[in-house]
Design a protein around this motif. Structure first.
Motif, PDB file in Angstrom:
ATOM      1  N   PHE A  88       4.583   5.900  12.031  1.00 25.86           N
ATOM      2  CA  PHE A  88       4.872   7.431  11.040  1.00 25.86           C
ATOM      3  C   PHE A  88       4.468   6.805   9.839  1.00 25.86           C
ATOM      4  N   GLN A  89       3.955   7.251   8.512  1.00 23.78           N
ATOM      5  CA  GLN A  89       3.287   7.204   7.600  1.00 23.78           C
ATOM      6  C   GLN A  89       4.769   6.477   7.144  1.00 23.78           C
ATOM      7  N   ALA A  90       4.094   5.486   6.154  1.00 24.12           N
ATOM      8  CA  ALA A  90       5.153   4.179   5.867  1.00 24.12           C
ATOM      9  C   ALA A  90       5.778   4.379   4.516  1.00 24.12           C
ATOM     10  N   ALA A  91       4.786   5.868   3.647  1.00 22.72           N
ATOM     11  CA  ALA A  91       4.564   6.179   2.172  1.00 22.72           C
ATOM     12  C   ALA A  91       4.476   4.915   1.061  1.00 22.72           C
ATOM     13  N   SER A  92       5.396   4.741   0.447  1.00 26.72           N
ATOM     14  CA  SER A  92       5.335   3.661  -0.224  1.00 26.72           C
ATOM     15  C   SER A  92       6.050   2.445  -0.619  1.00 26.72           C
ATOM     16  N   ILE A  93       6.362   2.410   1.028  1.00 24.79           N
ATOM     17  CA  ILE A  93       5.996   0.864   1.013  1.00 24.79           C
ATOM     18  C   ILE A  93       4.779   0.178   1.121  1.00 24.79           C
ATOM     19  N   SER A  94       4.382   0.801   1.649  1.00 22.05           N
ATOM     20  CA  SER A  94       2.726   0.999   1.840  1.00 22.05           C
ATOM     21  C   SER A  94       2.393  -0.366   0.058  1.00 22.05           C
ATOM     22  N   LYS A  95       2.850  -0.137  -0.959  1.00 19.02           N
ATOM     23  CA  LYS A  95       2.758  -0.880  -1.516  1.00 19.02           C
ATOM     24  C   LYS A  95       3.113  -2.107  -1.467  1.00 19.02           C
ATOM     25  N   ALA A  96       4.108  -3.244  -0.569  1.00 18.82           N
ATOM     26  CA  ALA A  96       4.463  -3.901  -0.014  1.00 18.82           C
ATOM     27  C   ALA A  96       3.584  -5.070  -0.475  1.00 18.82           C
ATOM     28  N   VAL A  97       2.684  -3.869   1.315  1.00 21.89           N
ATOM     29  CA  VAL A  97       2.153  -4.532   2.151  1.00 21.89           C
ATOM     30  C   VAL A  97       0.952  -4.578   1.077  1.00 21.89           C
ATOM     31  N   SER A  98       0.720  -4.069   0.105  1.00 21.75           N
ATOM     32  CA  SER A  98      -0.489  -4.307  -0.232  1.00 21.75           C
ATOM     33  C   SER A  98      -0.394  -5.092  -1.641  1.00 21.75           C
ATOM     34  N   ALA A  99       0.522  -5.138  -2.081  1.00 22.55           N
ATOM     35  CA  ALA A  99       1.292  -6.897  -2.604  1.00 22.55           C
ATOM     36  C   ALA A  99       0.642  -7.739  -2.340  1.00 22.55           C
ATOM     37  N   ALA A 100       0.465  -8.080  -1.148  1.00 22.14           N
ATOM     38  CA  ALA A 100       0.500  -9.224  -0.259  1.00 22.14           C
ATOM     39  C   ALA A 100      -0.825  -9.128   0.153  1.00 22.14           C
ATOM     40  N   VAL A 101      -2.176  -8.137   0.215  1.00 23.56           N
ATOM     41  CA  VAL A 101      -3.204  -8.558   0.130  1.00 23.56           C
ATOM     42  C   VAL A 101      -3.403  -8.675  -1.413  1.00 23.56           C
ATOM     43  N   ALA A 102      -3.593  -8.251  -2.143  1.00 27.48           N
ATOM     44  CA  ALA A 102      -3.108  -9.025  -3.802  1.00 27.48           C
ATOM     45  C   ALA A 102      -3.403 -10.134  -3.651  1.00 27.48           C
ATOM     46  N   LEU A 103      -1.914 -10.522  -3.578  1.00 26.51           N
ATOM     47  CA  LEU A 103      -1.454 -12.112  -3.358  1.00 26.51           C
ATOM     48  C   LEU A 103      -2.800 -12.847  -2.640  1.00 26.51           C
ATOM     49  N   VAL A 204      -9.217  -4.718  -5.659  1.00 28.12           N
ATOM     50  CA  VAL A 204      -9.893  -5.635  -4.400  1.00 28.12           C
ATOM     51  C   VAL A 204     -11.376  -5.329  -4.109  1.00 28.12           C
ATOM     52  N   GLU A 205     -11.478  -3.739  -3.935  1.00 30.26           N
ATOM     53  CA  GLU A 205     -12.940  -3.371  -3.490  1.00 30.26           C
ATOM     54  C   GLU A 205     -13.945  -4.773  -4.413  1.00 30.26           C
ATOM     55  N   GLU A 206     -13.588  -4.342  -5.645  1.00 29.51           N
ATOM     56  CA  GLU A 206     -14.809  -4.646  -6.506  1.00 29.51           C
ATOM     57  C   GLU A 206     -14.490  -6.394  -6.050  1.00 29.51           C
ATOM     58  N   VAL A 207     -13.658  -7.569  -5.708  1.00 25.76           N
ATOM     59  CA  VAL A 207     -13.850  -8.729  -6.122  1.00 25.76           C
ATOM     60  C   VAL A 207     -14.558  -9.058  -4.179  1.00 25.76           C
ATOM     61  N   THR A 208     -13.720  -8.140  -3.291  1.00 21.74           N
ATOM     62  CA  THR A 208     -14.365  -8.262  -2.630  1.00 21.74           C
ATOM     63  C   THR A 208     -15.652  -7.969  -1.597  1.00 21.74           C
ATOM     64  N   GLY A 209     -15.761  -6.454  -2.507  1.00 19.84           N
ATOM     65  CA  GLY A 209     -17.235  -5.603  -2.276  1.00 19.84           C
ATOM     66  C   GLY A 209     -17.611  -5.490  -0.589  1.00 19.84           C
ATOM     67  N   ARG A 210     -16.153  -4.237  -0.312  1.00 14.20           N
ATOM     68  CA  ARG A 210     -15.722  -4.284   1.248  1.00 14.20           C
ATOM     69  C   ARG A 210     -14.536  -3.369   0.619  1.00 14.20           C
ATOM     70  N   ALA A 211     -14.483  -2.550   1.862  1.00 11.59           N
ATOM     71  CA  ALA A 211     -13.699  -1.472   1.242  1.00 11.59           C
ATOM     72  C   ALA A 211     -12.037  -1.915   1.815  1.00 11.59           C
ATOM     73  N   PHE A 212     -10.880  -1.607   1.269  1.00 11.18           N
ATOM     74  CA  PHE A 212      -9.516  -1.973   0.923  1.00 11.18           C
ATOM     75  C   PHE A 212      -8.824  -1.846   2.335  1.00 11.18           C
ATOM     76  N   ALA A 213      -9.254  -0.684   3.124  1.00 11.20           N
ATOM     77  CA  ALA A 213      -8.950  -1.036   4.589  1.00 11.20           C
ATOM     78  C   ALA A 213      -8.716  -2.257   5.066  1.00 11.20           C
ATOM     79  N   GLN A 214      -9.744  -2.292   5.501  1.00  9.08           N
ATOM     80  CA  GLN A 214     -10.254  -3.316   5.938  1.00  9.08           C
ATOM     81  C   GLN A 214      -9.853  -4.660   5.139  1.00  9.08           C
ATOM     82  N   VAL A 215     -10.098  -5.311   4.143  1.00 12.39           N
ATOM     83  CA  VAL A 215      -9.819  -5.715   3.318  1.00 12.39           C
ATOM     84  C   VAL A 215      -8.075  -6.178   4.055  1.00 12.39           C
ATOM     85  N   ALA A 216      -7.358  -5.380   4.407  1.00  9.97           N
ATOM     86  CA  ALA A 216      -5.978  -5.269   4.356  1.00  9.97           C
ATOM     87  C   ALA A 216      -5.323  -5.806   5.704  1.00  9.97           C
ATOM     88  N   SER A 217      -6.751  -5.363   6.410  1.00  6.76           N
ATOM     89  CA  SER A 217      -6.484  -5.621   7.488  1.00  6.76           C
ATOM     90  C   SER A 217      -6.876  -7.269   8.240  1.00  6.76           C
TER      91      SER A 217
END
Length: 402
Positions: A88-103, A204-217
């Motif tokens: 399913f589309q998780a909608a704004s629950i995306s933000k919780a997972v994205s926050a973990a990526v940033a941390l 995230v993309e600036e400091v890694t030089g990669r697409a956000f989706a790949q960094v998150a994976s």
């Protein structure tokens, strides 16, 4: 009736229930747990009540994902039922997972929670404002106190290409042509901003030089074995993705997002439950596959300054990526994130983190829906779970019986 997709599975489910009953003493139900058979019966009733076509749920008990199931339709035209592996589309629950990526990037020294974000940006910069842009930090972005604009995004229709990240930050065509800007004094008050998370996506993309989706994976989804989850399109999910519907059975075109960190996660309920368990384990210092230091994860579960909010729960505050509610009468902490991608994706992640010397006591409930009135169903189902696990005194559930 809308929800006969499971008729062929009722016998199998009945055998599963029989097996569950045989494990327990006669007449005994697990205290503080929402039993799958009660959930099944109630879910179909709520789906009929709110004319929601498909639902997926996952239950966490004692720090483990103990139940995953889908109910109703994932795709009515293709006659595909919702199953545990339906995405399913998780909608704004995306933000919780994205926050973990940033941390994770904070832990690796690539980002800092309290430095001005401007120091990480080369591809785009915040526009001039009457407010100091140096007050915009990652901590404030993740806790919605950075004073940034753009509450949310609608996404792009299938035949419309998504904007570039820079163009979206300047003027998002799926957010009434609004751009991300500092519109309030940073650090002074809570204002929900999907735009802030889009700015974090760029960081995230600036400091890694990669697409956000790949960094998150690489940093979160793959380590947690979230095999049916992806930020944006992924060929592995094809054939498993639900469609969404209005209450009168009209198919809603499947939208895609530039703002992946804010709204673009596809996931199963079980994958989100595994994510929730990992957060609770790391915060308690129990290790886990997320590989985040406990003190960083504890920031997720710690109210940040100036984060008083009434989003979903009156009197809540916000940590880094999750809403937080101190339950009445010392019942503990509820961490949560609702999700809505209009008009027909509605969801909720809810965690009661806890541990003792005997191990994790974390409980949780994840629900994903694909119907126009799914928000009401999510609310009812949340109250059912709260009652089952013994949480009392929640204002949003008073007088509301699912």
């Amino acid at each position: 009736m809308l929800h006969h997709a499971h008729c062929s599975r009722l016998l199998l489910l009945g055998l599963c229930w029989l097996w569950l009953f045989c494990l327990a003493a006669p007449g005994m139900a697990r205290e503080g747990f929402l039993e799958p058979e009660e959930l099944e019966i109630t879910m179909f009733r709520l789906m009929d009540k709110w004319q929601v076509h498909g639902v997926a749920v996952a239950l966490i008990d004692s720090g483990e994902v103990v139940w995953e199931e889908g109910y109703g339709w994932a795709d009515m035209d293709a006659w595909l039922p919702a199953l545990p592996d339906t995405v399913f589309q998780a909608a704004s629950i995306s933000k919780a997972v994205s926050a973990a990526v940033a941390l994770r990037l904070v832990q690796d020294g690539l980002l800092d929670l309290d430095e001005p974000v401007s120091g990480y940006l080369t591809r785009w910069q915040l526009p001039e404002s009457e407010f100091d842009p140096d007050g915009v930090t990652l901590r404030r972005i993740l806790s919605h106190t950075a004073g940034l604009s753009v509450p949310g995004y609608m996404g792009f229709l299938p035949d419309h290409p998504a904007q570039t990240l820079e163009d979206s930050l300047t003027s998002a065509t799926d957010a009434d042509d609004r751009g991300v800007a500092v519109i309030l004094p940073p650090g002074e008050q809570w204002v929900y901003s999907g735009g802030g998370y889009t700015l974090m996506q760029l960081m995230v993309e600036e400091v890694t030089g990669r697409a956000f989706a790949q960094v998150a994976s690489d940093l979160v989804l793959n380590p947690l074995k979230m095999k049916r989850s992806s930020f944006g399109d992924d060929s592995r999910l094809h054939g498993h993705q639900a469609r969404s519907y209005t209450a009168d059975n009209r198919d809603v075109p499947q939208r895609h997002f530039t703002a992946l960190a804010a709204a673009g996660l596809w996931a199963t309920a079980g994958d989100l439950a595994r994510f929730a368990v990992a957060l609770a384990e790391n915060a308690a210092g129990e290790g886990g596959q997320l590989e985040l230091r406990p003190e960083l994860v504890q920031e997720i579960f710690s109210p940040q300054p100036g984060t008083e909010s009434d989003l979903f729960f009156a009197g809540s505050r916000w940590g880094l990526g999750l809403g937080l509610l101190d339950l009445p009468d010392g019942q503990g902490l509820l961490a949560f994130h609702p999700g809505t991608n209009p008009p027909a994706w509605h969801s909720l992640l809810a965690i009661l983190p806890g541990s003792t010397s005997e191990g994790s006591q974390t409980r949780g409930f994840i629900i994903l829906t694909n119907g126009e009135h799914g928000g009401e169903l999510v609310h009812d189902a949340m109250c059912l779970w709260m009652e089952a696990v013994g949480v009392q005194g929640i204002t949003e559930c008073v007088g509301r019986r699912p």
